[in-house]
Design a protein around this motif. Sequence first.
Motif, short mmCIF file in Angstrom:
data_model
loop_
_atom_site.label_atom_id
_atom_site.label_comp_id
_atom_site.label_asym_id
_atom_site.label_seq_id
_atom_site.Cartn_x
_atom_site.Cartn_y
_atom_site.Cartn_z
N GLY A 120 38.48 35.61 47.64
CA GLY A 120 37.98 35.66 46.28
C GLY A 120 38.35 36.94 45.54
N PHE A 121 38.56 38.03 46.27
CA PHE A 121 38.91 39.29 45.60
C PHE A 121 40.29 39.20 44.95
CE2 PHE A 121 35.92 40.93 48.92
CZ PHE A 121 34.91 41.30 48.04
N ASP A 122 41.26 38.66 45.68
CA ASP A 122 42.60 38.49 45.10
C ASP A 122 42.57 37.50 43.94
OD1 ASP A 122 43.81 40.30 46.79
OD2 ASP A 122 44.53 38.80 48.20
N GLN A 123 41.81 36.41 44.10
CA GLN A 123 41.72 35.41 43.04
C GLN A 123 41.09 36.01 41.78
OE1 GLN A 123 39.51 32.25 44.85
NE2 GLN A 123 41.21 31.61 46.18
N ALA A 124 40.06 36.84 41.98
CA ALA A 124 39.41 37.47 40.84
C ALA A 124 40.36 38.41 40.11
CB ALA A 124 38.16 38.24 41.30
N TRP A 125 41.15 39.19 40.87
CA TRP A 125 42.12 40.08 40.25
C TRP A 125 43.15 39.28 39.45
CZ3 TRP A 125 47.45 40.60 41.22
CH2 TRP A 125 48.06 41.69 40.59
N GLU A 126 43.62 38.18 40.03
CA GLU A 126 44.59 37.34 39.33
C GLU A 126 43.98 36.73 38.07
OE1 GLU A 126 45.69 34.62 42.37
OE2 GLU A 126 46.93 36.07 43.46
N HIS A 127 42.73 36.25 38.17
CA HIS A 127 42.05 35.70 36.99
C HIS A 127 41.91 36.77 35.91
CE1 HIS A 127 41.21 31.74 38.38
NE2 HIS A 127 40.33 32.07 39.29
N ALA A 128 41.46 37.96 36.30
CA ALA A 128 41.23 39.02 35.32
C ALA A 128 42.52 39.43 34.63
CB ALA A 128 40.58 40.23 36.00
N ARG A 129 43.59 39.54 35.41
CA ARG A 129 44.87 39.96 34.84
C ARG A 129 45.43 38.88 33.91
NH1 ARG A 129 50.48 40.60 36.07
NH2 ARG A 129 51.17 42.74 35.68
N GLU A 130 45.38 37.62 34.38
CA GLU A 130 45.91 36.52 33.56
C GLU A 130 45.07 36.34 32.30
OE1 GLU A 130 46.16 32.62 31.84
OE2 GLU A 130 44.40 33.32 32.96
N THR A 131 43.75 36.43 32.43
CA THR A 131 42.88 36.28 31.27
C THR A 131 43.12 37.39 30.26
OG1 THR A 131 41.16 35.15 32.56
CG2 THR A 131 40.47 36.23 30.52
N THR A 132 43.24 38.61 30.74
CA THR A 132 43.47 39.74 29.85
C THR A 132 44.72 39.54 29.01
OG1 THR A 132 42.33 41.30 31.32
CG2 THR A 132 43.91 42.22 29.74
N MET A 133 45.81 39.18 29.66
CA MET A 133 47.08 39.05 28.94
C MET A 133 47.10 37.81 28.05
SD MET A 133 50.05 40.62 31.37
CE MET A 133 49.80 39.60 32.81
N ARG A 134 46.53 36.70 28.53
CA ARG A 134 46.56 35.47 27.73
C ARG A 134 45.69 35.60 26.49
NH1 ARG A 134 42.91 32.00 28.13
NH2 ARG A 134 42.49 32.45 30.33
N VAL A 135 44.47 36.11 26.64
CA VAL A 135 43.59 36.27 25.48
C VAL A 135 44.18 37.30 24.52
CG1 VAL A 135 41.30 36.99 24.71
CG2 VAL A 135 41.54 35.55 26.74
N PHE A 136 44.73 38.38 25.05
CA PHE A 136 45.37 39.37 24.19
C PHE A 136 46.48 38.72 23.35
CE2 PHE A 136 48.74 42.44 23.33
CZ PHE A 136 48.04 43.48 22.75
N ALA A 137 47.28 37.89 23.99
CA ALA A 137 48.42 37.29 23.30
C ALA A 137 48.00 36.20 22.32
CB ALA A 137 49.40 36.71 24.33
#
Length: 301
Positions: free
Chosen positions: A203-220
């Motif tokens: 879950g830690f790796d999945q959370a990091w991937e979610h956070a990174r993807e969410t940050t960039m997608r919402v930003f864009a």
Amino acid sequence: MASIASARYGKDNVRLYKVDRDPKTGVQTVNETTVCVLLEGKIDPAYTTADNSVIVATDSIKNTIYLLAKQNPVTPPELFASILASHFPSTYPHISGAHVSIITHRWTRMTVRGQPHPHSFYRDGTETRNVLVHSSPLGLRISSSIKGLTVLKSTGSAFHGFIKDEYTTLGETWDRILSTDVDATWEWRVFRDVEEVRKEQAGFDQAWEHARETTMRVFAEDYSASVQATMYKMSEEILEKVPGVMSVTYELPNKHYFEINMEWHKGLKNTGKDAEVYAPQSGPNGLIKCTVERNSAKPKL
């Protein structure tokens, strides 16, 4: 009369590199981190009476980091930090807690002749994956973060409707450049012990991937009315995707790019809809912070 209010000590800037080799495929995976371990407990005599009998030498702390890295997985960093944070209180009875910081540096596998190379990597920017773990008799408190992820979009951001008074010189805009260095942190529920952390390992790796993807997608994708509004949407979505996270904090500097008026040169237009050349600013800059938590994280009154 004086007394110690708080004290910690340990080893900082421990550079650690570990390689995992798959004997069947020949593929190697590398992990490079910078580790800091600080201990606390019944260590006041070392400060107040020069009694070193309560001190675990910082060189011993460094050696322990390397030995535990050999004997345990170093990924995800949340798990390795928890192993380190739990080791010292369980080994030295007078140590009541440990604070462990791990910074993971990015190495990205090279693509050579259209194929992932088995053992060659390149440094992919200054972004790091950071973890802080604090062990105490109450359990393990873990926070994970993304730091140094620099993003920019050349349109899709506005800023208007703000307070205007005798101190205001900023004009309203419905179209501007938005750039920031992402500092995003998410706090996990308290874990009872390392074994409980192990159960969350994937879950830690999945959370990091979610956070990174969410940050960039919402930003864009978000037509940003303000940095404040955009960071709230990012936080809200991370909480929705990762049940074990109790709160999300963003710290986002607003890195300004100013239009350059060129009308002095033969009437050349370079402002408003005609702007193409900008002057990036190193400072001063806006700094926006926000922590968003689950409603269930608030104590019931």
